[in-house]
Design an enzyme around this catalytic site. Structure first.
Site, short mmCIF file in Angstrom:
data_model
loop_
_atom_site.label_atom_id
_atom_site.label_comp_id
_atom_site.label_asym_id
_atom_site.label_seq_id
_atom_site.Cartn_x
_atom_site.Cartn_y
_atom_site.Cartn_z
N THR A 117 -3.67 -23.49 2.78
CA THR A 117 -4.31 -22.40 3.52
C THR A 117 -3.44 -21.89 4.66
O THR A 117 -2.67 -22.65 5.25
CB THR A 117 -5.65 -22.89 4.10
OG1 THR A 117 -6.19 -21.90 4.99
CG2 THR A 117 -5.48 -24.18 4.90
N TYR A 141 -10.42 -28.27 9.33
CA TYR A 141 -10.11 -27.76 7.98
C TYR A 141 -8.60 -27.55 7.83
O TYR A 141 -7.99 -28.05 6.88
CB TYR A 141 -10.85 -26.45 7.74
CG TYR A 141 -10.34 -25.68 6.53
CD1 TYR A 141 -10.47 -26.20 5.26
CD2 TYR A 141 -9.72 -24.44 6.68
CE1 TYR A 141 -10.00 -25.51 4.15
CE2 TYR A 141 -9.25 -23.74 5.59
CZ TYR A 141 -9.40 -24.27 4.33
OH TYR A 141 -8.92 -23.59 3.23
#
Length: 328
Positions: A117, A141
């Site tokens: 990501t 995250y």
């Protein structure tokens, strides 16, 4: 020779399975169905219900199917939730990835592609960010994904495993043939929320933060069509199988759109005004993340076919209409 796709019943994973099957690959899907749907898995693939962190199960699949490559999509992805429940993310993302990589090494798998990501970069400013930019994720995250990147690099240095990491920017849209799409009922993706609101499936929606240092005060993101994203994965798999070196690449278009611009695009496609409420910023959201994506184009010859915001929004809108009919 087969490909194991973890999280293959989820949004991006199900599109990847379609692309692999279309290419004639033998595909095995491993998904716990916590957030995925068994009906989303293409019938040409073999589906196994289970956890990607179950080393014994993964080992059996590797041996039974002659797995030569693993594409790892399984994981938790909601940034605000990672702030409120970080241990869930370190379990579902980092610990699961550790076990999956260990099973791959033990089973002699040579190629591993990881779904990472842009959140690994953290605060980037308004200029496009390159792969060698400082890594300073703002959320659990992002940190959970970065830890897996680090594990892959360390394992590849110690074992005959080549890997590819693709750092996604904001993935949206759906298969042009309406074979797959974002199907989680209350997903948090902006375009998904926008089209659901346009179709009356949500009473309204919120813009989280209007005072960011961006042109219109709302967050700016680089939106990439899911079909273009999985095409990059296919090219990366070819690269690794041909003996290419391990690599980490951004996957985006290099063009940012603000929240307000995206919602204007949804209104244009749907032909309705969206009921929108302005709300405070969410924890873990940087003002802007836009890709510098020259390397993926140069190394893999990636040529996006859907690099247009209206195209992305329209495919998401059409999928949502299809999904509503399917669920009746």
């Amino acid at each position: 020779m087969a490909v194991l796709v973890t999280g293959g019943a989820g949004y991006i994973g199900s599109h990847m399975v379609l692309a692999l099957c279309d290419a004639g690959e033998e595909v095995v899907v491993l998904d716990s169905l916590v957030t995925g749907f068994d009906w989303a898995v293409d019938g040409r693939a073999q589906f196994v219900a289970g956890d990607a962190g179950d080393m014994a199960l993964v080992g059996r699949l590797i041996a039974a199917h002659g797995i030569d490559a693993i594409l790892h999509f399984a994981g938790s992805i909601v940034v605000p939730e990672s702030v409120s429940d970080p241990l869930k993310y370190y379990a579902n993302n980092t610990a699961t990835s550790r076990n999956l990589i260990a099973a791959a090494v033990a089973g002699g798998v040579r190629h591993f592609i990881f779904s990472s990501t842009a959140a690994v970069y953290g605060m980037t400013g308004l200029e496009p960010v390159e792969e060698d930019a400082p890594l300073n994720p703002m959320s659990p995250y992002g940190r959970s994904k970065l830890m897996t990147e680090m594990m892959l690099a360390d394992v590849a240095a110690a074992h005959p495993l080549r890997y590819g990491v693709l750092r996604y920017f904001n993935v949206a849209g759906a298969d042009p043939g309406r074979r797959a799409g974002q199907s989680t009922p209350m997903a948090t993706h902006l375009i998904k929320v926008g089209v659901q609101t346009a179709l009356g499936q949500r009473a309204g929606m919120e813009i989280f933060g209007t005072d960011y240092p961006t042109p219109d005060g709302t967050c700016v993101r680089d939106y990439i069509h899911v079909s273009d994203l999985v095409a990059a994965h296919g090219l990366l798999l070819e690269h690794l199988r041909a003996g290419g070196e391990s690599v980490t690449l951004n996957c985006g278009y290099g063009r940012g759109y603000s929240v307000r611009e995206v919602l204007a695009g949804v209104e244009d496609v749907a032909g309705v005004a969206l009921p929108v409420v302005e709300a405070p910023r969410r924890a873990g959201d940087p003002p802007s993340i836009v890709a510098r994506a020259d390397r993926v184009r140069e190394l893999l010859g990636w040529r996006p076919a859907h690099a247009d915001l209206k195209t992305i929004v329209r495919s998401a809108y059409e999928w949502e209409r299809h999904l509503a009919t399917r669920n009746r």
